[in-house]
Write a protein that holds these residues in place. Structure first.
Motif, PDB file in Angstrom:
ATOM      1  N   THR A   1       0.749  -1.325  -0.052  1.00 15.17           N
ATOM      2  CA  THR A   1      -0.022  -0.424  -0.272  1.00 15.17           C
ATOM      3  C   THR A   1       0.561   1.009   0.138  1.00 15.17           C
ATOM      4  OG1 THR A   1       0.058  -0.260   2.628  1.00 15.17           O
ATOM      5  CG2 THR A   1      -2.357  -0.778   1.183  1.00 15.17           C
ATOM      6  N   ASP A   2       2.130   0.849   0.727  1.00  9.25           N
ATOM      7  CA  ASP A   2       3.066   1.968   0.633  1.00  9.25           C
ATOM      8  C   ASP A   2       4.229   2.439  -0.218  1.00  9.25           C
ATOM      9  OD1 ASP A   2       1.175   2.952   3.071  1.00  9.25           O
ATOM     10  OD2 ASP A   2       2.629   2.267   4.675  1.00  9.25           O
ATOM     11  N   ILE A   3       4.761   1.306  -0.461  1.00  7.14           N
ATOM     12  CA  ILE A   3       5.420   1.479  -1.576  1.00  7.14           C
ATOM     13  C   ILE A   3       5.264   1.014  -2.888  1.00  7.14           C
ATOM     14  CG2 ILE A   3       8.383  -0.042  -1.734  1.00  7.14           C
ATOM     15  CD1 ILE A   3       8.629   0.024   1.050  1.00  7.14           C
ATOM     16  N   HIS A   4       4.859  -0.581  -3.136  1.00  5.38           N
ATOM     17  CA  HIS A   4       4.248  -1.095  -4.701  1.00  5.38           C
ATOM     18  C   HIS A   4       4.013   0.588  -5.457  1.00  5.38           C
ATOM     19  CE1 HIS A   4       3.234  -3.490  -7.331  1.00  5.38           C
ATOM     20  NE2 HIS A   4       2.040  -3.396  -7.380  1.00  5.38           N
ATOM     21  N   PRO A   5       2.448   1.459  -4.379  1.00  4.74           N
ATOM     22  CA  PRO A   5       1.846   2.098  -6.115  1.00  4.74           C
ATOM     23  C   PRO A   5       3.058   3.219  -6.619  1.00  4.74           C
ATOM     24  CG  PRO A   5       0.385   1.855  -3.838  1.00  4.74           C
ATOM     25  CD  PRO A   5       1.793   1.288  -2.998  1.00  4.74           C
ATOM     26  N   GLU A   6       3.986   3.535  -5.337  1.00  9.87           N
ATOM     27  CA  GLU A   6       4.904   4.638  -5.653  1.00  9.87           C
ATOM     28  C   GLU A   6       6.098   4.347  -6.680  1.00  9.87           C
ATOM     29  OE1 GLU A   6       5.571   7.638  -4.710  1.00  9.87           O
ATOM     30  OE2 GLU A   6       3.027   7.173  -3.603  1.00  9.87           O
ATOM     31  N   ARG A   7       6.351   2.991  -6.325  1.00  8.31           N
ATOM     32  CA  ARG A   7       7.339   2.376  -7.604  1.00  8.31           C
ATOM     33  C   ARG A   7       6.328   1.800  -8.833  1.00  8.31           C
ATOM     34  NH1 ARG A   7       8.784  -4.388  -6.972  1.00  8.31           N
ATOM     35  NH2 ARG A   7       9.871  -4.481  -7.993  1.00  8.31           N
ATOM     36  N   GLU A   8       5.172   1.748  -9.269  1.00  5.16           N
ATOM     37  CA  GLU A   8       4.505   1.412 -10.151  1.00  5.16           C
ATOM     38  C   GLU A   8       4.894   3.119 -10.487  1.00  5.16           C
ATOM     39  OE1 GLU A   8       2.211  -1.469 -11.491  1.00  5.16           O
ATOM     40  OE2 GLU A   8       3.597  -1.712 -10.835  1.00  5.16           O
ATOM     41  N   ARG A   9       4.558   4.215 -10.435  1.00  9.78           N
ATOM     42  CA  ARG A   9       4.260   5.339 -10.691  1.00  9.78           C
ATOM     43  C   ARG A   9       5.637   6.272 -11.299  1.00  9.78           C
ATOM     44  NH1 ARG A   9       1.016   6.673  -6.082  1.00  9.78           N
ATOM     45  NH2 ARG A   9      -0.800   6.823  -6.179  1.00  9.78           N
ATOM     46  N   VAL A  10       6.738   5.456 -11.009  1.00  8.44           N
ATOM     47  CA  VAL A  10       8.377   5.765 -10.892  1.00  8.44           C
ATOM     48  C   VAL A  10       8.337   4.649 -12.005  1.00  8.44           C
ATOM     49  CG1 VAL A  10       8.978   7.185  -9.112  1.00  8.44           C
ATOM     50  CG2 VAL A  10       8.920   5.049  -9.347  1.00  8.44           C
ATOM     51  N   ASN A  11       8.205   4.235 -11.908  1.00 14.12           N
ATOM     52  CA  ASN A  11       8.284   2.764 -13.816  1.00 14.12           C
ATOM     53  C   ASN A  11       7.876   3.271 -14.564  1.00 14.12           C
ATOM     54  OD1 ASN A  11      10.637   0.720 -12.749  1.00 14.12           O
ATOM     55  ND2 ASN A  11       8.870  -0.004 -10.893  1.00 14.12           N
ATOM     56  N   GLY A  12       6.234   3.446 -14.771  1.00 12.91           N
ATOM     57  CA  GLY A  12       5.524   3.886 -15.709  1.00 12.91           C
ATOM     58  C   GLY A  12       6.534   5.317 -16.298  1.00 12.91           C
ATOM     59  N   ALA A  13       6.730   5.988 -15.067  1.00 12.16           N
ATOM     60  CA  ALA A  13       7.865   7.060 -15.811  1.00 12.16           C
ATOM     61  C   ALA A  13       8.875   6.917 -16.327  1.00 12.16           C
ATOM     62  CB  ALA A  13       7.891   8.421 -14.582  1.00 12.16           C
ATOM     63  N   LEU A  14       9.590   6.450 -15.905  1.00 11.94           N
ATOM     64  CA  LEU A  14      11.014   5.325 -16.692  1.00 11.94           C
ATOM     65  C   LEU A  14      10.545   4.524 -17.977  1.00 11.94           C
ATOM     66  CD1 LEU A  14      12.752   4.248 -13.409  1.00 11.94           C
ATOM     67  CD2 LEU A  14      13.626   6.000 -14.415  1.00 11.94           C
ATOM     68  N   LYS A  15       9.692   4.358 -17.886  1.00 11.97           N
ATOM     69  CA  LYS A  15       9.431   3.327 -19.451  1.00 11.97           C
ATOM     70  C   LYS A  15       8.734   4.507 -20.230  1.00 11.97           C
ATOM     71  CE  LYS A  15       8.162  -0.604 -17.297  1.00 11.97           C
ATOM     72  NZ  LYS A  15       7.164  -2.260 -16.138  1.00 11.97           N
ATOM     73  N   GLN A  16       8.171   5.342 -19.961  1.00  7.11           N
ATOM     74  CA  GLN A  16       7.970   6.442 -21.245  1.00  7.11           C
ATOM     75  C   GLN A  16       9.221   6.703 -21.457  1.00  7.11           C
ATOM     76  OE1 GLN A  16       5.005   6.965 -22.680  1.00  7.11           O
ATOM     77  NE2 GLN A  16       3.324   6.279 -21.350  1.00  7.11           N
ATOM     78  N   LYS A  17       9.985   7.499 -20.422  1.00  9.95           N
ATOM     79  CA  LYS A  17      11.302   8.187 -20.803  1.00  9.95           C
ATOM     80  C   LYS A  17      12.478   7.145 -21.840  1.00  9.95           C
ATOM     81  CE  LYS A  17      15.883  10.206 -18.638  1.00  9.95           C
ATOM     82  NZ  LYS A  17      16.279  10.725 -17.865  1.00  9.95           N
ATOM     83  N   LEU A  18      12.811   5.898 -21.058  1.00 12.29           N
ATOM     84  CA  LEU A  18      12.973   5.632 -21.342  1.00 12.29           C
ATOM     85  C   LEU A  18      12.522   5.553 -23.273  1.00 12.29           C
ATOM     86  CD1 LEU A  18      15.394   2.895 -22.171  1.00 12.29           C
ATOM     87  CD2 LEU A  18      14.197   1.465 -21.566  1.00 12.29           C
ATOM     88  N   LEU A  19      11.228   5.433 -23.866  1.00 10.66           N
ATOM     89  CA  LEU A  19      10.913   4.630 -25.623  1.00 10.66           C
ATOM     90  C   LEU A  19      10.998   6.393 -25.767  1.00 10.66           C
ATOM     91  CD1 LEU A  19       7.537   2.922 -24.159  1.00 10.66           C
ATOM     92  CD2 LEU A  19      10.153   2.097 -25.170  1.00 10.66           C
ATOM     93  N   SER A  20      11.263   7.686 -25.000  1.00  9.48           N
ATOM     94  CA  SER A  20      11.238   8.990 -25.535  1.00  9.48           C
ATOM     95  C   SER A  20      12.369   8.527 -26.014  1.00  9.48           C
ATOM     96  CB  SER A  20      10.704   9.842 -24.829  1.00  9.48           C
ATOM     97  OG  SER A  20      11.454   9.824 -23.636  1.00  9.48           O
ATOM     98  N   LEU A  21      13.778   8.228 -25.854  1.00  7.84           N
ATOM     99  CA  LEU A  21      15.065   8.231 -26.406  1.00  7.84           C
ATOM    100  C   LEU A  21      15.190   8.026 -27.240  1.00  7.84           C
ATOM    101  CD1 LEU A  21      16.409   7.442 -22.489  1.00  7.84           C
ATOM    102  CD2 LEU A  21      15.908   8.915 -23.004  1.00  7.84           C
ATOM    103  N   ASP A  22      16.528   8.018 -27.833  1.00 10.03           N
ATOM    104  CA  ASP A  22      17.470   7.669 -28.975  1.00 10.03           C
ATOM    105  C   ASP A  22      18.108   6.206 -28.501  1.00 10.03           C
ATOM    106  OD1 ASP A  22      19.340   7.205 -31.092  1.00 10.03           O
ATOM    107  OD2 ASP A  22      20.308   8.923 -30.636  1.00 10.03           O
ATOM    108  N   LEU A  23      17.600   5.236 -29.099  1.00 14.36           N
ATOM    109  CA  LEU A  23      17.651   3.946 -28.622  1.00 14.36           C
ATOM    110  C   LEU A  23      18.914   3.314 -30.091  1.00 14.36           C
ATOM    111  CD1 LEU A  23      14.578   2.479 -28.063  1.00 14.36           C
ATOM    112  CD2 LEU A  23      16.021   3.820 -26.273  1.00 14.36           C
TER     113      LEU A  23
END
Length: 565
Positions: free
Chosen positions: A82-104
């Motif tokens: 309830t305290d950690i997993h939701p925050e982890r989901e949020r930042v992982n969502g942001a990091l995945k979006q960031k990765l997918l926007s990068l020059d790969l």
């Protein structure tokens, strides 16, 4: 949060943590500039964070399952979710979006597949679903507590379900019948609670899919499980193949079994679907007495099979990477999980001395080898283990390729019985997998919005008639219609057809072993090291197998199985 109670196993020691311990490190990754040549280091830094949090989650899950009445352990798990997993989901969502926007352009080869998985995850992610997932996690925890608390009134004692297994498989038919009826009474009493729990889960699962813009929860889970190599129609076609090619074989085995027992008709207590019971003139198999004996004798089996397997297993023993004893309020389900910081697997089981315990432990040990080798070979956290369509090959195959090395447990005559039981289990498990998969296809893509428990029960009966028409349940129809009350349906939705795919893969591996055992074991180990860096067909190929389950392939494999009987 209260301090964690100490437990004997050092692998499972826990300590209070807070999201603040990790937030700044995740935020640094989100805010930092990532040039093309920095991609690999960016992934490694992110992977390290995920590894740390996954270890905490695994430890807390294990502690919660070891004693479902331990309030401190339950609270620790609940607070993580309830305290950690939701925050982890949020930042992982942001990091995945960031990765997918990068020059790969500098993406390393072992990250290509994980980027494809991240693209699917990005399609799934919705902020509003974090709360829904938290609610589902609470219901899943409720299920584990119900499961672990189930007790069977049997001959003046209250037994846990694993403790009842020797009676359910007894050559004495009266023992079997009495134990079976006692267990059914327990399940019958729990059924209304489980029915209500499932309907609540179903509502939330449908909401997940709707929020993410999917037509059904089935479509949502297709992306969730990264099922890139086949589609829902392929599964439906596969159900038909199993019904045509395997169900008749299963019925042949059941008829032979009926004649062997000297019965006019098989009743549910005569034909446990997973395990073949023996006739009265066969003494019960007693391969070991204690968990320590099971471990020691399994070590001998692995030594006979392959020196590398033996070396890994000894390491697991030295680090106590398993908990096998029967205990009050311990979850009855057997499984293997990962401790990625420790780089060790952990096997969770309750053993009472049956031949079934041996096969389950060998199965989970196969997962443990996979876990260990992939964690030590793959640098990215997301490439540990593999896609679910291969993940059960190493475990299921271990049940088969050890059949000729089980003399630490059985004498030659007993080994023949065990081999026959293994064939029985493999053949009968394929229709069982299709029953549960077809049930979930209907529930999550066809059932009406206002589906009732009566509709669920009726669909289960229809599918059982297709895939498991024998034995005769006359007088116990109310119990039969609840056979959809199964761990995976509640706890791991839509995860079950993988056991059928992997079962056929395991049969191919067993066949290969008989032709060239050394090459087969080498391919097996190399495929495990590849983890999730390859596609499902590529993993099968690396293991010397084909990810192909058309009617001719299944027919040929059933011919092979017949030749082993």
């Amino acid at each position: 949060m209260k301090p964690m109670p100490e437990i004997e196993n050092s692998l499972l020691q826990d300590a209070p943590i807070a999201w603040g311990n990790y937030q700044s490190r995740y935020q640094h990754l989100i805010d930092g500039v990532v040039n093309p040549e920095d991609i690999t280091q960016f992934l490694l830094d992110w992977s390290d964070l995920e590894t740390e949090l996954d270890q905490v989650q695994a430890v807390r899950t294990l502690r919660a399952h070891l004693d479902t009445r331990d309030e401190a352990a339950q609270t620790a798990y609940r607070e993580f979710m309830t305290d950690i997993h939701p925050e982890r989901e949020r930042v992982n969502g942001a990091l995945k979006q960031k990765l997918l926007s990068l020059d790969l352009s500098h993406l390393p080869a072992d990250a290509v597949r994980l980027v494809r998985r991240f693209q699917a995850d990005a399609r799934l992610f919705r902020e509003e679903n974090i709360k829904v997932q938290m609610q589902l996690s609470e219901l899943e925890q409720e299920y584990t507590q119900i499961n672990a608390a189930l007790k069977v009134d049997f001959r003046g004692e209250k037994l846990g379900l694993p403790q009842l297994a020797p009676f359910l498989l007894s050559p004495d038919r009266q023992d079997r019948e009495e134990a079976w009826k006692a267990s059914r009474q327990t399940f019958r009493e729990a059924a209304p609670v489980l029915d209500d729990l499932f309907l609540r889960m179903l509502k939330l699962r449908r909401l997940l899919a709707c929020n993410a813009g999917y037509a059904s929860f089935r479509d949502y889970m297709w992306d969730k499980y990264h099922r890139f190599d086949y589609n829902p129609q392929d599964c439906l076609n596969f159900h038909q193949t199993i019904e045509t090619e395997v169900v008749p074989f299963a019925l042949e085995l059941l008829e032979q079994h009926r004649e062997r027992l000297g019965l006019e008709v098989l009743r549910p207590w005569d034909a446990y679907w997973y395990d073949r019971v023996d006739p009265p003139d066969c003494a019960p198999l007693q391969p070991f007495k204690t968990a320590a004996e099971l471990v020691a004798r399994s070590a001998e089996v692995f030594s006979r099979l392959n020196p590398r397997l033996a070396e890994m297993f000894q390491l697991f023993r030295d680090h106590k990477a398993m908990d096998l004893e029967v205990r009050e309020n311990k979850l009855s389900q057997a499984y293997c999980t990962s401790l990625p910081v420790s780089k060790l697997p952990f096997v969770f089981q309750q053993v009472v001395g049956t031949a079934g315990d041996v096969s389950v432990f060998l199965h989970e040990s196969g997962h443990a080898f996979h876990d260990f080798l992939s964690m030590h070979s793959q640098r990215f956290y997301w490439n540990h283990m593999s896609s679910s369509e291969f993940i059960e090959v190493p475990s299921t195959a271990m049940e088969l390729i050890t059949l000729d090395a089980l003399d630490p447990f059985f004498d030659p005559q007993e080994m023949e019985r065990v081999k026959g039981a293994a064939i029985w289990q493999m053949v009968h498990n394929l229709p069982h997998c299709c029953f549960l998969d077809a049930f979930q296809h209907w529930v999550y893509s066809e059932a009406p919005e206002d589906v009732t428990i009566e509709m669920l029960d009726q669909k289960a009966l229809e599918l059982l008639q297709r895939f498991r028409p024998v034995p005769a349940w006359d007088g116990f129809e109310a119990d039969r219609k609840k056979l959809w009350h199964f761990f995976h349906v509640f706890y791991v939705p839509f995860y079950y057809i993988e056991y059928a795919f992997c079962g056929l893969g395991a049969l191919q591996l067993w066949k290969n072993q008989q032709q060239d055992p050394e090459k087969t074991l080498q391919q097996y180990l190399e495929a495990l090291e590849a983890g999730n860096s390859l596609s499902v067909p590529e993993l099968y190929e690396k293991c010397g197998l084909n990810f192909k389950f058309d009617r001719q392939t299944v027919h040929d494999l059933m011919d092979f199985v017949r030749s082993q009987g």
